[in-house]
Design an enzyme around this catalytic site. Sequence first.
Site, mmCIF file in Angstrom:
data_model
loop_
_atom_site.group_PDB
_atom_site.id
_atom_site.type_symbol
_atom_site.label_atom_id
_atom_site.label_comp_id
_atom_site.label_asym_id
_atom_site.label_seq_id
_atom_site.Cartn_x
_atom_site.Cartn_y
_atom_site.Cartn_z
ATOM 1 C CB SER A 42 -0.916 -0.009 1.225
ATOM 2 O OG SER A 42 -0.183 0.096 2.419
ATOM 3 C CG HIS A 162 -0.823 -5.454 4.199
ATOM 4 N ND1 HIS A 162 -0.320 -4.651 5.191
ATOM 5 C CD2 HIS A 162 -0.341 -4.945 3.037
ATOM 6 C CE1 HIS A 162 0.431 -3.700 4.665
ATOM 7 N NE2 HIS A 162 0.429 -3.853 3.359
ATOM 8 C CD GLN A 170 -1.973 -1.497 5.181
ATOM 9 O OE1 GLN A 170 -2.138 -1.220 4.008
ATOM 10 N NE2 GLN A 170 -0.969 -0.999 5.889
ATOM 11 C CD GLU A 171 -0.305 -2.156 9.299
ATOM 12 O OE1 GLU A 171 0.157 -1.627 10.332
ATOM 13 O OE2 GLU A 171 0.215 -2.029 8.185
ATOM 14 C CD GLU A 212 2.388 -5.065 7.520
ATOM 15 O OE1 GLU A 212 1.777 -4.770 8.563
ATOM 16 O OE2 GLU A 212 2.840 -4.235 6.725
ATOM 17 C CG ASP A 249 -1.731 1.703 8.813
ATOM 18 O OD1 ASP A 249 -2.408 2.652 8.349
ATOM 19 O OD2 ASP A 249 -0.706 1.265 8.251
ATOM 20 C CD GLU A 292 0.417 3.781 10.066
ATOM 21 O OE1 GLU A 292 0.685 3.144 11.108
ATOM 22 O OE2 GLU A 292 0.899 3.487 8.967
ATOM 23 C CG ASP A 319 2.661 4.835 6.193
ATOM 24 O OD1 ASP A 319 3.693 5.191 5.608
ATOM 25 O OD2 ASP A 319 2.174 3.690 6.041
ATOM 26 C CE LYS A 344 5.617 2.129 6.090
ATOM 27 N NZ LYS A 344 4.406 2.174 5.230
ATOM 28 C CG HIS A 372 7.174 -3.894 9.044
ATOM 29 N ND1 HIS A 372 6.603 -5.127 9.188
ATOM 30 C CD2 HIS A 372 6.127 -3.004 9.167
ATOM 31 C CE1 HIS A 372 5.308 -5.008 9.363
ATOM 32 N NE2 HIS A 372 4.995 -3.750 9.369
ATOM 33 N NE ARG A 373 6.628 0.285 3.085
ATOM 34 C CZ ARG A 373 6.438 1.240 2.180
ATOM 35 N NH1 ARG A 373 7.404 2.092 1.910
ATOM 36 N NH2 ARG A 373 5.271 1.389 1.574
ATOM 37 C CB SER A 374 3.385 -5.285 3.291
ATOM 38 O OG SER A 374 3.541 -4.557 2.103
ATOM 39 C CE LYS A 395 3.009 -0.008 10.585
ATOM 40 N NZ LYS A 395 1.785 0.531 9.942
HETATM 41 P P1 PGA Z 1 3.093 -1.180 3.152
HETATM 42 O O1 PGA Z 1 2.243 -1.169 4.473
HETATM 43 O O2 PGA Z 1 4.465 -1.593 3.479
HETATM 44 O O3 PGA Z 1 2.363 -2.154 2.260
HETATM 45 O O4 PGA Z 1 3.037 0.227 2.601
HETATM 46 C C1 PGA Z 1 2.756 -0.746 5.704
HETATM 47 C C2 PGA Z 1 1.982 0.426 6.255
HETATM 48 O O5 PGA Z 1 1.060 0.947 5.591
HETATM 49 O O6 PGA Z 1 2.288 0.881 7.345
HETATM 50 ZN ZN ZN Z 2 0.637 2.593 7.107
#
Ligand code: PGA
Ligand code: ZN
Length: 423
Positions: A42, A162, A170-171, A212, A249, A292, A319, A344, A372-374, A395
Amino acid sequence: MTKVSKIWARQILDSRGWPTVEAVCQLDTGHVAVASVPGGTSTGAYEAVEVRDNDSSHFHGKGVLKAVASVNDVLGPGLWGYDVTDQAKIDARLNELDGTKNKSKYGANAILAVSVACLKAASLAASQPLYRWVNGLAARIGLNAQIKVPSPLLNMINGGLHGAGNLDFQEFHLIPASSKAFSEALRCGVEVYMTLGEDLKRRGAIHSVGDEGGYAPNLFTNADALEVLYEAIRATNYQIGRDVFLGLDVAASVFYKNGEYTIRDKSAPLRDNDLLEYYKYINSQYHLALLEDPFHEDAWDSWKSLFTSFEGQLTVVGDDLLATNSERVAQAIREKACNGILVKPNQAGTVSETLSVVKMARDANWKVITSHRSGETNDWFIADFAVGIGSDYVKFGAPARGERVVKYNRLLSIEAELAMGPR
Ligand code: PGA
Ligand code: ZN
């Protein structure tokens, strides 16, 4: 002066099975360091650009052989003889070679791999743990951070891009109280994760895990996911609001289209204001500690009203909004759009640019979350980076799957090392 004698790269795979770049830096002292870079799913529109081959006959276009060739032919030779301890100069040189504002010529994937390989090589040559070396670099730009192991934000349930496709957010995070030592916070996260897994099985919400490592269950609404997590915590000895907190998130850019947000909790699409009202309702039920990307990345006015509504109650984290980009961070500080940043390194593209963004965030008194990233590799660089810059949180995903756990395990080892004191 310790000089770079050779830098080269190769194509490896990340945790999604997508190709990514691994770079190697060799010094005239004989030290050799390896670094590989993650990739997002994302991704935000304002991130530094990843260069992929776009050759559909290889890895469905996801190959990174062009980026690898850029390291071998241009970026590596361009750093030959450079003082590896001068990270700022190395990163400035990488930017000079690329020549674009968003690193689109050679790619942030190629550039960051080289930047981090040099950073690691320098710490080896200086015989310093990587987190100490990072801490020293931060001090050079006036970012005086206390070395400490941050608290984890643990991803318990994966939705959005994800997950399994039935949750929009997403999270769904579990946030152990920051008063807990890291190892205790991690244990708490694992215990809730285990309980949640058993709970989902019992409910027949057949689960696999997402990108993740969080569960990707079959649930009806995003609020259901929070409820299931809430119930799982209540089945443990941990108390919500004292030992653990919840966070989200939302990654709202993903389900935003033509001025509206479509989520399965509501029968009709929501405008920004309706979504804000829904967040208020969710917060009244679940007392979020952190939120987030609640709106899409260009909805500045909505971010501002949300931040004003929730000020003092929770941390509002940018983010996709900020993309670890100094101009975006400056705007968010000016406009009071949030009070936390997801850091990131691959959104920024070099170690030095990431450090200056962290400095800006700290100067604004924001919370700093290293992420991190996905799509991850087994490189644990961001664990050391997080400690070196004095992050408040990390995270790194669920406490499951090798590429996530390797980073949490690195923090366990740093925690033990710090407890032993200087040797
Ligand atoms: P991404 O997701 O690494 O797929 O961008 C992580 C996030 O959105 O925090
Ligand atoms: Zn994010």
